[in-house]
Design a protein around this motif. Structure first.
Motif, PDB file in Angstrom:
ATOM      1  N   ASN A  95       3.992  -6.348  -3.348  1.00  0.00           N
ATOM      2  CA  ASN A  95       2.553  -6.201  -3.105  1.00  0.00           C
ATOM      3  C   ASN A  95       1.865  -5.463  -4.241  1.00  0.00           C
ATOM      4  O   ASN A  95       2.493  -4.752  -5.019  1.00  0.00           O
ATOM      5  CB  ASN A  95       2.308  -5.503  -1.760  1.00  0.00           C
ATOM      6  CG  ASN A  95       2.505  -3.991  -1.814  1.00  0.00           C
ATOM      7  OD1 ASN A  95       1.680  -3.260  -2.355  1.00  0.00           O
ATOM      8  ND2 ASN A  95       3.619  -3.515  -1.232  1.00  0.00           N
ATOM      9  N   SER A  96       0.543  -5.643  -4.305  1.00  0.00           N
ATOM     10  CA  SER A  96      -0.254  -4.940  -5.302  1.00  0.00           C
ATOM     11  C   SER A  96      -1.634  -4.655  -4.728  1.00  0.00           C
ATOM     12  O   SER A  96      -2.134  -5.396  -3.875  1.00  0.00           O
ATOM     13  CB  SER A  96      -0.384  -5.776  -6.579  1.00  0.00           C
ATOM     14  OG  SER A  96      -0.950  -5.005  -7.635  1.00  0.00           O
ATOM     15  N   ASP A  97      -2.260  -3.565  -5.191  1.00  0.00           N
ATOM     16  CA  ASP A  97      -3.604  -3.186  -4.782  1.00  0.00           C
ATOM     17  C   ASP A  97      -4.594  -3.936  -5.660  1.00  0.00           C
ATOM     18  O   ASP A  97      -4.659  -3.698  -6.877  1.00  0.00           O
ATOM     19  CB  ASP A  97      -3.809  -1.680  -4.939  1.00  0.00           C
ATOM     20  CG  ASP A  97      -2.758  -0.861  -4.196  1.00  0.00           C
ATOM     21  OD1 ASP A  97      -2.142  -1.406  -3.256  1.00  0.00           O
ATOM     22  OD2 ASP A  97      -2.569   0.311  -4.548  1.00  0.00           O
TER      23      ASP A  97
ATOM     24  N   GLU B 102       7.405   0.786   2.893  1.00  0.00           N
ATOM     25  CA  GLU B 102       7.040   0.408   1.536  1.00  0.00           C
ATOM     26  C   GLU B 102       7.726   1.310   0.512  1.00  0.00           C
ATOM     27  O   GLU B 102       7.813   2.520   0.679  1.00  0.00           O
ATOM     28  CB  GLU B 102       5.524   0.523   1.375  1.00  0.00           C
ATOM     29  CG  GLU B 102       5.016   0.194  -0.017  1.00  0.00           C
ATOM     30  CD  GLU B 102       3.514   0.342  -0.138  1.00  0.00           C
ATOM     31  OE1 GLU B 102       2.909  -0.445  -0.879  1.00  0.00           O
ATOM     32  OE2 GLU B 102       2.938   1.256   0.504  1.00  0.00           O
TER      33      GLU B 102
ATOM     34  N   CYS C  65       5.650  -2.018  -4.016  1.00  0.00           N
ATOM     35  CA  CYS C  65       4.302  -1.993  -4.597  1.00  0.00           C
ATOM     36  C   CYS C  65       4.368  -1.793  -6.101  1.00  0.00           C
ATOM     37  O   CYS C  65       5.110  -0.937  -6.595  1.00  0.00           O
ATOM     38  CB  CYS C  65       3.486  -0.873  -3.964  1.00  0.00           C
ATOM     39  SG  CYS C  65       1.812  -0.699  -4.672  1.00  0.00           S
TER      40      CYS C  65
ATOM     41  N   HIS D 166       1.265  -1.123  -8.789  1.00  0.00           N
ATOM     42  CA  HIS D 166      -0.172  -0.890  -8.781  1.00  0.00           C
ATOM     43  C   HIS D 166      -0.891  -1.769  -9.805  1.00  0.00           C
ATOM     44  O   HIS D 166      -0.470  -1.856 -10.963  1.00  0.00           O
ATOM     45  CB  HIS D 166      -0.480   0.582  -9.052  1.00  0.00           C
ATOM     46  CG  HIS D 166      -0.188   1.468  -7.890  1.00  0.00           C
ATOM     47  ND1 HIS D 166       1.031   2.093  -7.717  1.00  0.00           N
ATOM     48  CD2 HIS D 166      -0.950   1.816  -6.815  1.00  0.00           C
ATOM     49  CE1 HIS D 166       1.003   2.797  -6.592  1.00  0.00           C
ATOM     50  NE2 HIS D 166      -0.181   2.648  -6.030  1.00  0.00           N
TER      51      HIS D 166
END
Length: 249
Positions: free
Chosen positions: A6-8, A162, A219, A221
């Protein structure tokens, strides 16, 4: 072995862009999309959701304290009920835009100071869980073994642990504060940490000792230096070791 990446994303505002969302959406399997409180605006939210749907990337609501000036990295004290309402507001806003794009919000991940607060403060964790439970049909993504996880379990919400590829860990399994040197890892270190978490459920803390990170999602970023190249290198390294990238939601 399978793991989510995942990424923001969607963290620009108006004329200001942050990160290369278009490139990252070709790499990740889940997108934590800013909901307007720490970054993002309606047009950015809509564009990011549309790109995610086009690529089959799962959409998560990246909720935050109402802190545009501080990019959501400053904790704001407020009554628990107000925090629940502010979280609910953000989830609903992004879900409406995601549905217009042809999908929906699948999960919630707090951002910045709210993420760290939820990990340590039971009242804040419960306020977030109350918003997610009230909205219904969503899971929570957060730090394993934290107050955030405990509140989700108590509220009957699916919680997904996470891990962070590009952030340093303390011996307690929490994230090293961004105010400290070395809190954000370089690309080579991030790749090694991602592989270790995905393969063994462990990372190295700042003292060099092993720390448990039983993660279902990793994650990277979107605002980290060289985020796109780092994410590509992480995905490639995981694939080479037989780890399948698959959205958890």
């Amino acid at each position: 072995m399978t793991i989510d990446l995942n990424s923001d994303l969607g963290e620009g505002f108006g004329a200001w862009a942050m990160g290369d969302d278009d490139a990252l959406l070709d790499i990740v399997t889940s997108a934590n999309i800013a909901c307007g409180f720490h970054a993002g605006d309606p047009s950015i939210m809509r564009r990011t959701c549309a790109m995610a749907v086009e690529r089959g990337v799962r959409i998560g609501a990246h909720i935050s304290y109402r802190d545009l000036a501080g990019f959501g990295r400053r904790a704001i004290s407020m009554p628990a009920g107000q925090l629940t309402d502010e979280c609910l507001y953000q989830i609903g806003a992004l879900d409406g835009i995601a549905r217009a794009a042809g999908d929906r919000v699948r999960y919630v991940k707090p951002h910045g100071a709210l993420y760290n607060s939820a990990a340590e403060d039971a009242d804040i964790a419960q306020a977030i869980a109350a918003a997610v439970a009230t909205y219904g049909g969503l899971s929570l993504l957060g730090l394993p073994g934290s107050q955030h996880e405990a509140a989700a379990v108590a509220a009957g919400i699916d919680f997904h642990a996470e891990g962070f590829a590009d952030r340093a860990y303390t011996p307690a399994g929490t994230l090293v504060s961004r105010s400290r040197p070395g809190s954000v890892l370089d690309s080579e270190s991030a790749v090694a940490q991602a592989v270790s978490i995905a393969s063994d459920g462990k990372a190295r803390d700042v003292d060099g000792a092993a720390v448990a990170v039983p993660a279902r999602s990793l994650c990277v970023h979107g605002d980290s230096p060289g985020a796109v190249a780092m994410a590509r290198a992480i995905r490639s390294a995981l694939t080479e070791r037989g780890v399948e990238l698959r959205a958890f939601a």
